[in-house]
Design an enzyme around this catalytic site. Structure first.
Site, PDB file in Angstrom:
ATOM      1  CB  SER A  25      36.416   0.217   4.910  1.00  0.00           C
ATOM      2  OG  SER A  25      37.254   1.098   4.195  1.00  0.00           O
ATOM      3  CG  ASP A  56      42.326  -3.552   1.217  1.00  0.00           C
ATOM      4  OD1 ASP A  56      42.279  -2.542   0.478  1.00  0.00           O
ATOM      5  OD2 ASP A  56      41.555  -3.746   2.176  1.00  0.00           O
ATOM      6  CG  HIS A  61      38.738  -2.475   0.932  1.00  0.00           C
ATOM      7  ND1 HIS A  61      39.381  -2.453   2.155  1.00  0.00           N
ATOM      8  CD2 HIS A  61      37.840  -1.445   0.986  1.00  0.00           C
ATOM      9  CE1 HIS A  61      38.901  -1.471   2.898  1.00  0.00           C
ATOM     10  NE2 HIS A  61      37.956  -0.843   2.219  1.00  0.00           N
TER      11      HIS A  61
END
EC number: 3.1.2.12
Lengths: 281, 281
Positions: free
Chosen positions: B150, B226, B259
């Site tokens: 991320s 995600d 995620h």
């Protein structure tokens, strides 16, 4: 399904799902986690490994930290992780707010003393209610294994020893092997079961192994740098009792390892293969 | 060693160690984690993979949840995980206490605007100060790889793209691929770097890839479920820029994954093998 889905996350080609349901046994809402490996979508019924966590844990620690899903996905093994006690505002906890009794510390027994006896019935929840729910709701067979860590490692041993025929395999990581004779166990048993120590024997694996009708081979891993080894865990008591009873026990003292999930993650693959061999995946 | 050891835990035959040290670059105390695989005790010098975590994380999340130590132990790869920002009572955080800026959200850049410019210099910390410390203190070589998740996936790309010759391998999980053009990035860049958007280009991987002198092959995994994919992550922008620049990029859209660290754990082995192949373990 008689429960509410809280989350659904893909993991190693399968699905990790968390649920909330109303437990009749515990008279409170409970959460649990289920890992369904990719084989769960192929139409058959898969064996289940129940995992009982240790003091302070919830249904989440094992799934987040042990790395078990990778091997379960290879072996076609369903994993089920319950919480470690009844919980909620209506469930009495430790009067002093301690972490080693009450919420997060149900010890997988059926309490007999007020105010605990009504809801602290984790043995019946883990052995009866939860498997019935799981077996009615997911593509699983009645081939069950059970394992766990610390308080939950002991819980796994007791569930298997008290219920011949119910499990095909059992193992434990750093179990509180003889709770009658350690501070964590003495605190919990004296409250949940009362001060009469003879009543404690039926919830102590080292006592139960002497009379076990069924001699499932037990695999135990224990780190030799575990801070709780000599004061709380005492695997040598279990080993002595197993030897006297002719109960097959493999106790592996792992050099350098502590009481954490880093220890569990390092050896979880061996345990899953131990269970899979007995469960016939 | 110029730092304080906080913990030492055995994991897959190696050792996971956490340290605290005073960072000159960030002018605050920082913690970081190092995993030394079993090969670290054999006398040679091992390559290092740096892992940059995402928003809200610390040095701990990756080591607890990704399951990377198992593969690092097989490959003989050292893992190093820094924190995600400067921290402490003397480090300014988000004025509104938000989780996407300030503490836990350093974005691996060198800030230019007051009051952030003095301490928010995570790029220099990750690329210069931390490797110098690691290479002076542990049995490691100067063969470095970098990866992350991320915010940290993007950080890994930027560290590699801005510093040719410094890393031999790079990869990312669900990177914030084009932060100039997403809410997380716009908030962070406008504060750390000021409102002049042309200054943002030097900290955006999708912009940097157009002029990269060194074309290290990039491996990116991205879950297609995600929640942040379309609003914040935008890997297609990176893919378009890489294609235009002739920069080798393998972008794998993984069906069903979100995620979380369950996604990372499912594919970390592929990433470690990608790095190990380039690092020559």
């Amino acid at each position: 399904m008689p429960f509410e889905n809280l989350s659904c996350q893909k993991s190693f080609g399968g699905w990790l799902k968390r649920y909330r349901h109303r437990s009749r046994t515990l008279d409170c809402d409970m959460t649990f986690a289920v890992y369904l490996p990719p084989q769960a979508e192929l139409g058959g019924r898969l064996p289940v490994l129940y995992w009982l966590s240790g003091l302070t844990c919830t249904d989440e620690n094992f799934m987040q930290k042990a790395g078990a899903q990778r091997v379960a996905a290879e072996l076609g093994l369903v994993l089920v992780a319950p919480d470690t006690s009844p919980r909620g505002p209506d469930v009495p906890g430790d009067p002093d707010g301690a972490w080693d009794f009450g919420h997060g510390a149900g010890f997988y027994l059926n309490a007999t003393q007020a105010p605990w006896a009504r809801q602290y019935r984790m043995h019946d929840y883990v052995v009866e209610e939860l498997p019935a729910l799981v077996e009615a709701s997911f593509p699983v067979s009645d081939a069950r294994g059970i394992s766990g860590h610390s308080m939950g490692g002991h819980g796994a041993l007791v569930c298997a020893l008290r219920n011949p025929g119910r499990y095909r395999s059992v193992s434990a990581f750093a179990p509180i092997a003889n709770p009658m004779n350690c501070p964590w166990g003495e605190k919990a048993f004296s409250r949940y079961l009362g001060e009469e120590r003879t009543r404690w024997r039926e919830w102590d694996a080292t006592m139960l192994i002497a009379d076990a009708q069924e001699k499932l081979p037990i695999l135990v891993d224990q780190g030799d740098r575990d801070d709780f080894l000599n004061t709380q865990l005492k695997p040598e008591a279990l080993e002595t009792a197993a030897r006297a009873a002719g109960h097959p026990l493999t106790l592996r003292l792992q050099p350098g390892y502590d009481h954490s999930y880093y220890f569990i993650a390092s050896f979880i693959e061996d345990h899953l293969r131990h269970h899979a061999a007995a469960l016939g995946t």
